[in-house]
Design a protein around this motif. Structure first.
Motif, PDB file in Angstrom:
ATOM      1  N   PHE A   1       0.783  -1.219   0.065  1.00  0.00           N
ATOM      2  CA  PHE A   1       0.106   0.127  -0.065  1.00  0.00           C
ATOM      3  C   PHE A   1       0.842   1.249  -0.018  1.00  0.00           C
ATOM      4  CE2 PHE A   1      -2.284   3.268   2.176  1.00  0.00           C
ATOM      5  CZ  PHE A   1      -3.485   3.526   1.360  1.00  0.00           C
ATOM      6  N   LYS A   2       1.982   1.274   0.776  1.00  0.00           N
ATOM      7  CA  LYS A   2       2.805   2.248   0.697  1.00  0.00           C
ATOM      8  C   LYS A   2       3.686   2.562  -0.476  1.00  0.00           C
ATOM      9  CE  LYS A   2       4.520   2.608   5.589  1.00  0.00           C
ATOM     10  NZ  LYS A   2       5.939   2.226   6.236  1.00  0.00           N
ATOM     11  N   GLN A   3       4.051   1.771  -1.061  1.00  0.00           N
ATOM     12  CA  GLN A   3       4.518   1.803  -2.664  1.00  0.00           C
ATOM     13  C   GLN A   3       3.447   2.500  -3.703  1.00  0.00           C
ATOM     14  OE1 GLN A   3       5.755  -2.271  -3.171  1.00  0.00           O
ATOM     15  NE2 GLN A   3       8.197  -1.776  -2.696  1.00  0.00           N
ATOM     16  N   PHE A   4       2.215   1.868  -3.535  1.00  0.00           N
ATOM     17  CA  PHE A   4       1.312   2.403  -4.361  1.00  0.00           C
ATOM     18  C   PHE A   4       0.720   3.753  -4.041  1.00  0.00           C
ATOM     19  CE2 PHE A   4      -3.276   3.215  -5.233  1.00  0.00           C
ATOM     20  CZ  PHE A   4      -3.386   2.978  -6.603  1.00  0.00           C
ATOM     21  N   ALA A   5       0.742   4.227  -2.935  1.00  0.00           N
ATOM     22  CA  ALA A   5       0.514   5.787  -2.451  1.00  0.00           C
ATOM     23  C   ALA A   5       1.687   6.575  -2.889  1.00  0.00           C
ATOM     24  CB  ALA A   5       0.476   5.774  -0.843  1.00  0.00           C
ATOM     25  N   TYR A   6       2.772   6.037  -2.756  1.00  0.00           N
ATOM     26  CA  TYR A   6       4.041   6.953  -3.278  1.00  0.00           C
ATOM     27  C   TYR A   6       3.842   7.249  -4.882  1.00  0.00           C
ATOM     28  CZ  TYR A   6       6.301   6.526   1.453  1.00  0.00           C
ATOM     29  OH  TYR A   6       6.623   6.628   2.791  1.00  0.00           O
ATOM     30  N   LEU A   7       3.764   5.991  -5.428  1.00  0.00           N
ATOM     31  CA  LEU A   7       3.928   6.080  -6.823  1.00  0.00           C
ATOM     32  C   LEU A   7       2.578   6.825  -7.470  1.00  0.00           C
ATOM     33  CD1 LEU A   7       5.015   2.459  -8.126  1.00  0.00           C
ATOM     34  CD2 LEU A   7       6.108   4.743  -8.051  1.00  0.00           C
TER      35      LEU A   7
ATOM     36  N   ALA B   1       9.190   4.764  -3.206  1.00  0.00           N
ATOM     37  CA  ALA B   1       8.670   3.488  -3.401  1.00  0.00           C
ATOM     38  C   ALA B   1       9.643   2.131  -3.502  1.00  0.00           C
ATOM     39  CB  ALA B   1       7.784   3.313  -4.565  1.00  0.00           C
ATOM     40  N   PHE B   2      10.580   2.023  -3.931  1.00  0.00           N
ATOM     41  CA  PHE B   2      11.563   1.075  -4.252  1.00  0.00           C
ATOM     42  C   PHE B   2      13.021   1.042  -3.543  1.00  0.00           C
ATOM     43  CE2 PHE B   2       8.695   1.056  -7.811  1.00  0.00           C
ATOM     44  CZ  PHE B   2       8.124   0.173  -7.510  1.00  0.00           C
ATOM     45  N   PHE B   3      13.596   2.141  -3.286  1.00  0.00           N
ATOM     46  CA  PHE B   3      14.996   2.411  -3.035  1.00  0.00           C
ATOM     47  C   PHE B   3      15.233   1.849  -1.595  1.00  0.00           C
ATOM     48  CE2 PHE B   3      18.708   4.747  -1.558  1.00  0.00           C
ATOM     49  CZ  PHE B   3      19.732   4.136  -2.627  1.00  0.00           C
ATOM     50  N   LYS B   4      16.158   1.355  -1.206  1.00  0.00           N
ATOM     51  CA  LYS B   4      16.375   1.043   0.311  1.00  0.00           C
ATOM     52  C   LYS B   4      18.100   1.078   0.498  1.00  0.00           C
ATOM     53  CE  LYS B   4      12.888  -2.453   1.487  1.00  0.00           C
ATOM     54  NZ  LYS B   4      12.743  -3.397   2.503  1.00  0.00           N
ATOM     55  N   TYR B   5      18.135   1.855   1.504  1.00  0.00           N
ATOM     56  CA  TYR B   5      19.615   2.266   1.888  1.00  0.00           C
ATOM     57  C   TYR B   5      19.904   1.604   3.279  1.00  0.00           C
ATOM     58  CZ  TYR B   5      23.809   4.842   2.873  1.00  0.00           C
ATOM     59  OH  TYR B   5      25.122   5.271   3.139  1.00  0.00           O
ATOM     60  N   ASN B   6      20.940   0.591   3.276  1.00  0.00           N
ATOM     61  CA  ASN B   6      21.217  -0.317   4.525  1.00  0.00           C
ATOM     62  C   ASN B   6      20.088  -0.511   5.240  1.00  0.00           C
ATOM     63  OD1 ASN B   6      23.929   0.492   4.505  1.00  0.00           O
ATOM     64  ND2 ASN B   6      23.755   2.150   5.992  1.00  0.00           N
ATOM     65  N   GLU B   7      19.286  -1.510   4.208  1.00  0.00           N
ATOM     66  CA  GLU B   7      18.063  -2.175   4.526  1.00  0.00           C
ATOM     67  C   GLU B   7      16.999  -1.505   5.122  1.00  0.00           C
ATOM     68  OE1 GLU B   7      17.762  -5.368   3.578  1.00  0.00           O
ATOM     69  OE2 GLU B   7      20.022  -5.097   2.642  1.00  0.00           O
ATOM     70  N   LYS B   8      17.103  -0.225   5.013  1.00  0.00           N
ATOM     71  CA  LYS B   8      16.177   0.809   5.330  1.00  0.00           C
ATOM     72  C   LYS B   8      15.512   1.400   4.231  1.00  0.00           C
ATOM     73  CE  LYS B   8      17.061   0.963  10.171  1.00  0.00           C
ATOM     74  NZ  LYS B   8      16.312   0.869  11.178  1.00  0.00           N
TER      75      LYS B   8
END
Length: 136
Positions: free
Chosen positions: A21-27, A61-68
């Motif tokens: 849901f978060k990814q969809f809301a960001y996009l 939506a998709f990028f993670k930095y240091n698993e966050k």
């Protein structure tokens, strides 16, 4: 009696296709901002603004930095730059304590002359009442 322990509690549920849901809301928010940029701004200005909005939406939506998630990184960046960073150090003068004129002799708690009958009763009662197994 057996209980089922939930597993994978750190993985979000896929609600809309392969997206959470978060990814969809960001996009969806990024897509809306790109649409508004092209509708309200001249074309020459709209392209860089829309590209910035699209890049931010994709990163959120998709990028993670240091698993966050990228949102944690963005929040930390904004907090760091908004917070005051002026650190001042003032050296305090050392105040020397005065020694008492007469030294008082300190007695230890278990000094035989200091223990009265009432103190002994209190001490023995506290030792009898306290259960050593309960303190662990």
């Amino acid at each position: 009696m057996q209980f089922k322990v939930p597993q994978f509690i750190d993985v979000e549920d896929k609600v809309i296709g392969p997206l959470t849901f978060k990814q969809f809301a960001y996009l969806a928010g990024g897509g809306g901002l790109v649409y508004l940029a092209f509708r309200l701004l001249p074309t020459l200005v709209a392209f860089p603004v829309a590209a910035a909005f699209a890049a931010l939406a994709l990163a959120l939506a998709f990028f993670k930095y240091n698993e966050k998630p990228f949102s944690y990184l963005l929040e930390s960046f904004v907090r760091f730059h908004l917070r005051s960073r002026l650190y001042l150090w003032h050296k305090q003068p050392h105040i020397k304590e005065k020694e008492p004129a007469e030294k008082v002799e300190k007695r230890s708690f278990f000094d035989r002359s200091a223990l009265t009958e009432s103190k002994l009763k209190t001490l023995s009662w506290s030792l009898d009442v306290i259960d050593p197994k309960s303190s662990e």
